[in-house]
Structures are given as structure tokens and as C-alpha cells.
Scaffold this active site. Structure first.
Site, PDB file in Angstrom:
ATOM      1  N   LEU A 192      35.545  31.546  29.946  1.00 49.67           N
ATOM      2  CA  LEU A 192      36.914  31.601  29.435  1.00 49.67           C
ATOM      3  C   LEU A 192      37.825  30.735  30.292  1.00 49.67           C
ATOM      4  CD1 LEU A 192      37.208  35.426  28.677  1.00 49.67           C
ATOM      5  CD2 LEU A 192      36.338  33.577  27.226  1.00 49.67           C
ATOM      6  N   GLY A 196      30.481  33.546  38.520  1.00 52.77           N
ATOM      7  CA  GLY A 196      30.046  34.333  39.667  1.00 52.77           C
ATOM      8  C   GLY A 196      28.627  34.847  39.494  1.00 52.77           C
ATOM      9  N   VAL A 197      28.120  35.494  40.543  1.00 53.57           N
ATOM     10  CA  VAL A 197      26.731  35.939  40.549  1.00 53.57           C
ATOM     11  C   VAL A 197      26.498  37.115  39.611  1.00 53.57           C
ATOM     12  CG1 VAL A 197      27.073  37.438  42.567  1.00 53.57           C
ATOM     13  CG2 VAL A 197      24.782  36.554  42.038  1.00 53.57           C
ATOM     14  N   ASP A 198      27.440  38.052  39.516  1.00 51.10           N
ATOM     15  CA  ASP A 198      27.230  39.237  38.686  1.00 51.10           C
ATOM     16  C   ASP A 198      27.090  38.886  37.211  1.00 51.10           C
ATOM     17  OD1 ASP A 198      27.265  41.040  40.810  1.00 51.10           O
ATOM     18  OD2 ASP A 198      29.441  41.252  40.740  1.00 51.10           O
ATOM     19  N   CYS A 250      43.511  42.370  31.767  1.00 47.98           N
ATOM     20  CA  CYS A 250      42.652  41.285  31.294  1.00 47.98           C
ATOM     21  C   CYS A 250      41.466  41.834  30.518  1.00 47.98           C
ATOM     22  CB  CYS A 250      42.174  40.436  32.476  1.00 47.98           C
ATOM     23  SG  CYS A 250      41.167  39.010  31.997  1.00 47.98           S
ATOM     24  N   MET A 281      30.694  34.554  31.097  1.00 46.41           N
ATOM     25  CA  MET A 281      30.199  34.069  32.381  1.00 46.41           C
ATOM     26  C   MET A 281      31.358  33.485  33.182  1.00 46.41           C
ATOM     27  SD  MET A 281      26.587  32.406  31.063  1.00 46.41           S
ATOM     28  CE  MET A 281      25.924  32.280  32.731  1.00 46.41           C
ATOM     29  N   SER A 282      31.744  34.217  34.220  1.00 43.44           N
ATOM     30  CA  SER A 282      32.904  33.824  35.022  1.00 43.44           C
ATOM     31  C   SER A 282      32.598  32.685  35.972  1.00 43.44           C
ATOM     32  CB  SER A 282      33.410  35.021  35.827  1.00 43.44           C
ATOM     33  OG  SER A 282      32.434  35.394  36.796  1.00 43.44           O
ATOM     34  N   CYS A 323      43.384  36.253  40.295  1.00 41.32           N
ATOM     35  CA  CYS A 323      42.863  34.917  40.024  1.00 41.32           C
ATOM     36  C   CYS A 323      43.957  33.893  39.743  1.00 41.32           C
ATOM     37  CB  CYS A 323      41.877  34.962  38.859  1.00 41.32           C
ATOM     38  SG  CYS A 323      42.625  35.291  37.232  1.00 41.32           S
ATOM     39  N   GLY A 333      29.434  41.213  33.540  1.00 42.11           N
ATOM     40  CA  GLY A 333      28.789  41.616  34.781  1.00 42.11           C
ATOM     41  C   GLY A 333      29.427  42.820  35.441  1.00 42.11           C
TER      42      GLY A 333
END
Length: 376
Positions: free
Chosen positions: A42, A20-22, A111, A17-18, A210, A135
């Protein structure tokens, strides 16, 4: 054929889970499908405050908090795993070294290969998880003979299979992409997130790289590599101007060349070649960027390696189109010929081969052959 999320038994799933929404919607869908889901964010920076803020990246303190809140709403356990050292070595240092060598890397692809589906997956399997869920918009399809294949997403406009072309068959066996079958707009994904009560529903998408806080790639590289003045020359070797570091340029670049003397034909000039050995950048006309063949190294196959020459479509950029190619693996090197010349191909980029919607594999471009003259 059936897709891997449609399995007969619930799985223990680790959802990356970053923030973000996706990734939040992907985790929610996996949980809704009956899987035993645990969320993990992460931590990829030793000092996350140095990474981008304002919800534009995927590595900030804000992002970890957003991911935690989403996990709470979904009702799944949540952890933060520190992979900063591994990320620095395998992604950031690789990025810097590639630019220093005159190549153009794709850090998102690296990555996925080294972090999300190597370090993360290995740790997940060691802890007893069956799959890693992300996602990404792509599909893993299970054939009747038990072989798993990576395919483009149902919605080509959101397809992200290019940056997943580094995954091998072992990694595909433990990959889950719940959004791959979604034929909807991003607004509809956001509407789904809002229906689920996820606060990230209106969060902007991440952009750029990022780990470059302000989006200034050239400034980031200058801080790491130092400024080194060199010449900008034309194809005949005539000096047209100077630069402060060849690493700050990419093949096909037009803007920011700072050449005072116009071209004889009055047309724009583009970066044709970058030579780290003598710190020289060569520029020329757009047509000199046309490439009709290339060599690529370090191939990675999403299944068995192809044998003999074959006809495929190839993608050269994350958001690029497809080109028809003839490709063959020769002594571990991928030899590729284009049916029609393509423009602005840079060493260091990834080429991903497709057979229809199926991802065959990827390799790193080592050299190109220009349609007009010689190799680059």
C-alpha cells in the site's frame, strides 16, 4: 473449534506486504498452505520520500522494494496500490484533528479500521479475492456454529489484537492472520524468513508513527496546527509556566513540561487535563491520574453487541496490561467501571474489551472519572 487458515479449499488471498519481516512470512505461509496468494504493497504517501527511511517505517520507497523482492522469492504476483488520498483523509487528518481537540488518538488502530480492513478489503472483494492476509499476531477462530471470533495470539508477548479490535464480523470473515498461532520469539520468525530466502529477515521492526518522518510528533503537529502559546496551570488554576500548543501534550505526560517552579511536595507533576478551548494544560500529582470509570463512544463489536452489564478485561494501550472492568452499553455509549483504579487514561484512546482471549469489541474513550475527584 478450528482456525480460519485451516479451510477445506484453497482461497484467493490478497497479502498486504508492508516490506517488513512479519508480513513477508505471513504471505509465505499462506502460499505454502496452498492458497492462491497475490502480494500488494500500500502506497500511503503522495511523496513516500518524505516518510521515514532506514527501514524504520512501513511507507517508504525502500519498503515497497523490499516487499516486491519478498514476493519474487515467494513466487507470487505483486502490485502496489495507491491509497495515499484515503490514508491522508482517514488516518493523518483524523490524527491531527484529534490532537487539536485535546484527545490522544491511535493512528495504527485507525489504519487497520479504515485502510487495511475497509478500503483494502472492499477492493479485494470487488476483485474476487476471498481474504486479506496480514502479518498481525492475532487469531480468527471459527466456531462449530459458523461464527468467527477474534482472539489474542498464542504468544501474548507479541499479541496485536488490541489494534484489530475495530474489526466487525464481516471483516473477520475475510481476515487471515497466519502468524497468530506462532509461539516463538521474533528471532525465530527472522530465522524462518532467512530459511525461506527472504532478505527482510534482518530488517529492523517498524517503530513510532509511519507518517511522522523524524518521530517528532510535537513538531509535526506544530507544522500542521501552528504554535499557540498558552498557560500551564496547577489544579487550583495557578499559572506555573507556558507552552507552545496544548496539542503537544498527552494525559499522563511527565517529561518536557518546562515548569520552573517545583511542586510544594517536591514530587514530579504530570499532565492531568488538556483544554483546547482555552489552550490550557493542567498538571498535578501522579495520584490525580487514577481513573475508576470512563465513558466510550463509537463502539465496534467483533460479532454481536453484548446485552446487559458484563464483566470483562480491558486493554487501554497497544502494549498495556489488562484491567478487570464492569461494562454496559447504554444508549449507544459504553459505560465502564474499573475494579481497581488505572492511571493515565486519555480521551481519544481506544478501550478494547476481552472475554478471556476473545476480543469482544472496542470503543473510543470520550471522558473519564477520576478516583479522587470529578471527571476529566
Amino acid at each position: 473449534m478450528t482456525e480460519t487458515p485451516q479451510r477445506t479449499r484453497p482461497l484467493r488471498v490478497l497479502a498486504a506486504m508492508s516490506g517488513g519481516v512479519d508480513s513477508a512470512v505471513a504471505a509465505a505461509r499462506a502460499a505454502e498452505a496452498g492458497h492462491d496468494v497475490t502480494g500488494v504493497h500500500l502506497a500511503l504517501s503522495a511523496n513516500p520520500q518524505s516518510f521515514r527511511t532506514g527501514a524504520r517505517g512501513c511507507c517508504t520507497i525502500e519498503d515497497s522494494r523490499d516487499a516486491r523482492r519478498a514476493a519474487d522469492v515467494i513466487g507470487i504476483p505483486f502490485y502496489v496500490w495507491d491509497l495515499a488520498d484515503r490514508f491522508r483523509e482517514d488516518v493523518v487528518e483524523d490524527f491531527v484533528a484529534e490532537y487539536e481537540a485535546g484527545r490522544t488518538p491511535n493512528p495504527c488502530l485507525r489504519c487497520n479500521e479504515k485502510i487495511k480492513f475497509a478500503a483494502l478489503l472492499d477492493k479485494a472483494l470487488a476483485l474476487g479475492f476471498d481474504a486479506v492476509c496480514t502479518g498481525h499476531y492475532a487469531k480468527v477462530i471459527l466456531r462449530e456454529d459458523g461464527v468467527r471470533e477474534l482472539h489474542r495470539a498464542s504468544d501474548m508477548a507479541k499479541d496485536q489484537s488490541y489494534v484489530l479490535g475495530v474489526l466487525d464480523d464481516r471483516q473477520l470473515a475475510h481476515a487471515m492472520f497466519p502468524l497468530g498461532d506462532t509461539v516463538t520469539t521474533k528471532d525465530e520468525i527472522r530465522a524462518e524468513a532467512e530459511r525461506r530466502g527472504l532478505a527482510v529477515a534482518k530488517k529492523p521492526d517498524s517503530h513510532d508513527i509511519c507518517f511522522i518522518a523524524d518521530g517528532d510528533t510535537q513538531g509535526f503537529l506544530a507544522n500542521r496546527l501552528g504554535r499557540a502559546e498558552g498557560d500551564i496551570v496547577d489544579e487550583a488554576g495557578n499559572r506555573l509556566g507556558t507552552h507552545e500548543g496544548a496539542y503537544g501534550y498527552t494525559i499522563g505526560q511527565r517529561k518536557g513540561l518546562r515548569i520552573g517552579t517545583p511542586a510544594p511536595d517536591g514530587k514530579p507533576r504530570y499532565v492531568l487535563d488538556i483544554s483546547p478551548v482555552d489552550n490550557t494544560v493542567t498538571v498535578g500529582p501522579a495520584e490525580a491520574l487514577d481513573v475508576d470509570a470512563l465513558r466510550a463512544i463509537k463502539p465496534r463489536w467483533c460479532g454481536a453487541a453484548p446485552t446487559g452489564p458484563g464483566t470483562y478485561t480491558a486493554q487501554l494501550r497497544a502494549h498495556g496490561g489488562e484491567s478487570e472492568v464492569r461494562a454496559e452499553l447504554v444508549d449507544g455509549t459504553l459505560e465502564v467501571a474499573f475494579t481497581e483504579p488505572v492511571r493515565g487514561v486519555a480521551p481519544g484512546q481506544a478501550i478494547v474489551l476481552y472475554d478471556g482471549t476473545r476480543v469482544v469489541g472496542s470503543a473510543t474513550i470520550a471522558s473519564t472519572t477520576r478516583a479522587t475527584a470529578g471527571a476529566a
